[in-house]
Design a protein around this motif. Structure first.
Motif, PDB file in Angstrom:
ATOM      1  N   ILE A  27       1.438  -0.979   0.125  1.00 60.60           N
ATOM      2  CA  ILE A  27       0.481   0.105  -0.041  1.00 60.60           C
ATOM      3  C   ILE A  27       0.732   1.339  -0.442  1.00 60.60           C
ATOM      4  N   GLU A  28       1.507   0.853   0.547  1.00 61.22           N
ATOM      5  CA  GLU A  28       2.315   2.672   0.503  1.00 61.22           C
ATOM      6  C   GLU A  28       3.286   2.754  -0.681  1.00 61.22           C
ATOM      7  N   ARG A  29       4.035   1.879  -1.236  1.00 66.47           N
ATOM      8  CA  ARG A  29       4.285   1.378  -2.532  1.00 66.47           C
ATOM      9  C   ARG A  29       3.348   2.434  -3.408  1.00 66.47           C
ATOM     10  N   ALA A  30       2.077   1.640  -3.338  1.00 65.28           N
ATOM     11  CA  ALA A  30       0.951   2.306  -4.010  1.00 65.28           C
ATOM     12  C   ALA A  30       0.737   4.021  -4.071  1.00 65.28           C
ATOM     13  N   ARG A  35      -0.961   6.461  -6.629  1.00 59.08           N
ATOM     14  CA  ARG A  35      -2.067   5.511  -6.529  1.00 59.08           C
ATOM     15  C   ARG A  35      -2.838   6.303  -5.089  1.00 59.08           C
ATOM     16  N   HIS A  36      -3.714   6.800  -5.291  1.00 57.06           N
ATOM     17  CA  HIS A  36      -4.401   7.609  -4.526  1.00 57.06           C
ATOM     18  C   HIS A  36      -5.663   7.801  -4.196  1.00 57.06           C
ATOM     19  N   ASP A  37      -6.279   7.200  -4.983  1.00 52.39           N
ATOM     20  CA  ASP A  37      -7.691   6.263  -5.281  1.00 52.39           C
ATOM     21  C   ASP A  37      -7.813   4.832  -5.393  1.00 52.39           C
ATOM     22  N   ASN A  46      -3.825  -5.642  -6.728  1.00 50.30           N
ATOM     23  CA  ASN A  46      -3.481  -7.125  -8.155  1.00 50.30           C
ATOM     24  C   ASN A  46      -2.443  -7.544  -8.749  1.00 50.30           C
ATOM     25  N   MET A  47      -1.116  -6.302  -8.982  1.00 49.32           N
ATOM     26  CA  MET A  47      -0.399  -6.226 -10.060  1.00 49.32           C
ATOM     27  C   MET A  47       0.652  -7.254  -8.908  1.00 49.32           C
ATOM     28  N   ALA A  48       0.696  -6.133  -7.643  1.00 50.44           N
ATOM     29  CA  ALA A  48       2.493  -5.709  -7.369  1.00 50.44           C
ATOM     30  C   ALA A  48       2.168  -7.522  -5.501  1.00 50.44           C
ATOM     31  N   GLY A  49       0.911  -7.370  -5.740  1.00 56.79           N
ATOM     32  CA  GLY A  49       1.089  -8.568  -3.641  1.00 56.79           C
ATOM     33  C   GLY A  49       0.318  -7.260  -2.861  1.00 56.79           C
TER      34      GLY A  49
END
Length: 73
Positions: A27-30, A35-37, A46-49
């Motif tokens: 989540i931190e990497r997102a 990627r805030h929404d 879904n891409m990174a797990g």
């Protein structure tokens, strides 16, 4: 004078599980990737797990919200 600081884990009742650590890191990497929404966050997960434990691995809004509510108890 006593300084008051926020203890980042003051509400934690137990140590994080390995899954929770992986999810938090992802989540931190997102967020760092802009990627805030929720839809774009779920795309990133879904891409990174890590895979969603409540479904066959695929993250969706309902599963994410249900898991976050459980983890927040």
């Amino acid at each position: 004078m006593t300084e008051r600081y926020l203890e980042p884990h003051q509400a934690r009742k137990r140590p994080a599980t390995p899954f929770e650590d992986l999810l938090g890191d992802s989540i931190e990497r997102a967020f760092a990737a802009g990627r805030h929404d929720l839809p774009s966050l779920l795309d990133y997960l879904n891409m990174a797990g890590p895979p969603c434990p409540l479904t066959s691995g695929e993250w969706n809004e309902q599963a994410y919200q249900t898991l976050m509510a459980r983890l927040g108890e």
